[in-house]
Design an enzyme around this catalytic site. Structure first.
Site, short mmCIF file in Angstrom:
data_model
loop_
_atom_site.label_atom_id
_atom_site.label_comp_id
_atom_site.label_asym_id
_atom_site.label_seq_id
_atom_site.Cartn_x
_atom_site.Cartn_y
_atom_site.Cartn_z
CE LYS A 93 -3.17 6.00 -1.19
NZ LYS A 93 -4.19 6.50 -2.18
CE1 TYR A 150 -3.72 2.69 0.85
CE2 TYR A 150 -1.86 3.47 2.43
CZ TYR A 150 -3.19 3.67 1.74
OH TYR A 150 -4.06 4.85 1.98
#
Length: 255
Positions: free
Chosen positions: A154, A150
């Site tokens: 980002k 994750y």
């Protein structure tokens, strides 16, 4: 009044952004993954256009861009949709799903929509500290870590935003860290207030350009922040864009 497309607007930060923008008199185009989720809009959808499409699918993402273009030019896209996958998951296109939804889909939408004036991406403090990301972007060789994957997604979307700010100087591109907020993904233990998470992105989408400062900013709660050094590295930005172009077949204008 601006026309603004808000992805992932059925709940959480995206829904709050859509509601705030509508309350301020802007035309908001809502987005849901499918028709069943679109039913969650309730009164928010009254008088609004609603687009559906799974950002985990390249075909649906391209279809969303086409549907958006059929409506007419938009002033801004708020890329709110995001996921975190506990077990590793791939899309039918063979892409890492968390990477597709969080970074590749925003890339495709941004370039295939009829040139929005502003592109606002969603970052995270978890983007910091990742090395060798492009060497195993799809997590095929490493032991799986949901949080690291994750965070890498980002990092990549923040670098994408900064890279597009360089390559598309007439388009305002910014990344907003909404903070750790108690959404379905953030969890009940999150420490930042949900009611502030959408404020910066709505401001970036609608404020006078002279208020925003230099293009390609990284923001948290109305203040510019210094992101991970890779985000501001032109070579890294261009490497990210090249990889995204390779896996999607969508190139920068002029390439």
């Amino acid at each position: 009044m601006a026309r603004i497309f808000v992805t992932g607007s059925t709940e959480g930060v995206g829904r709050n952004a859509a509601q705030a923008l509508r309350d301020a008199g802007h035309e908001v185009i809502l987005h849901a993954r499918n028709a069943a989720r679109a039913e969650r809009f309730g009164q928010l959808a009254r008088g609004a256009r609603v687009l559906t499409g799974d950002l985990g699918l390249l075909s649906d993402t391209r279809g969303l861009a086409q549907a958006l273009n059929a409506i007419g030019p938009v002033d801004a896209i708020l890329h709110n949709a995001g996921i975190i996958d506990e077990p590793r998951a791939e899309t039918p296109d063979g892409l890492l799903r968390v990477l597709m939804v969080n970074a590749i889909a925003p890339y495709v939408l941004s370039l295939q929509a009829d040139r929005p004036r502003r592109l606002i991406f969603t970052g995270s403090s978890m983007h910091r500290g990742h090395a060798g990301v492009l060497e195993d972007m799809d997590w095929r060789r490493r032991a799986w870590s949901a949080s690291a994957a994750y965070g890498e997604s980002k990092l990549l979307v923040a670098a994408l935003s900064a890279g597009l700010a360089r390559h598309l100087p007439r388009t305002l591109c910014h990344t907003v860290d909404p903070g750790w907020v108690p959404t379905r993904m953030g969890g009940a233990a999150a420490s930042d207030p949900l009611e502030l998470a959408h404020v910066t992105q709505c401001w970036l989408a609608t404020a006078e350009e002279t208020e925003l400062g230099d293009n390609g900013g990284y923001w948290l709660h109305m203040r510019r922040q210094t992101p991970d050094p890779k985000v501001t590295d032109p070579a890294f930005q261009d490497a990210v864009i090249a990889r995204f172009a390779e896996v999607t077949g969508v190139a920068l204008p002029g390439d």
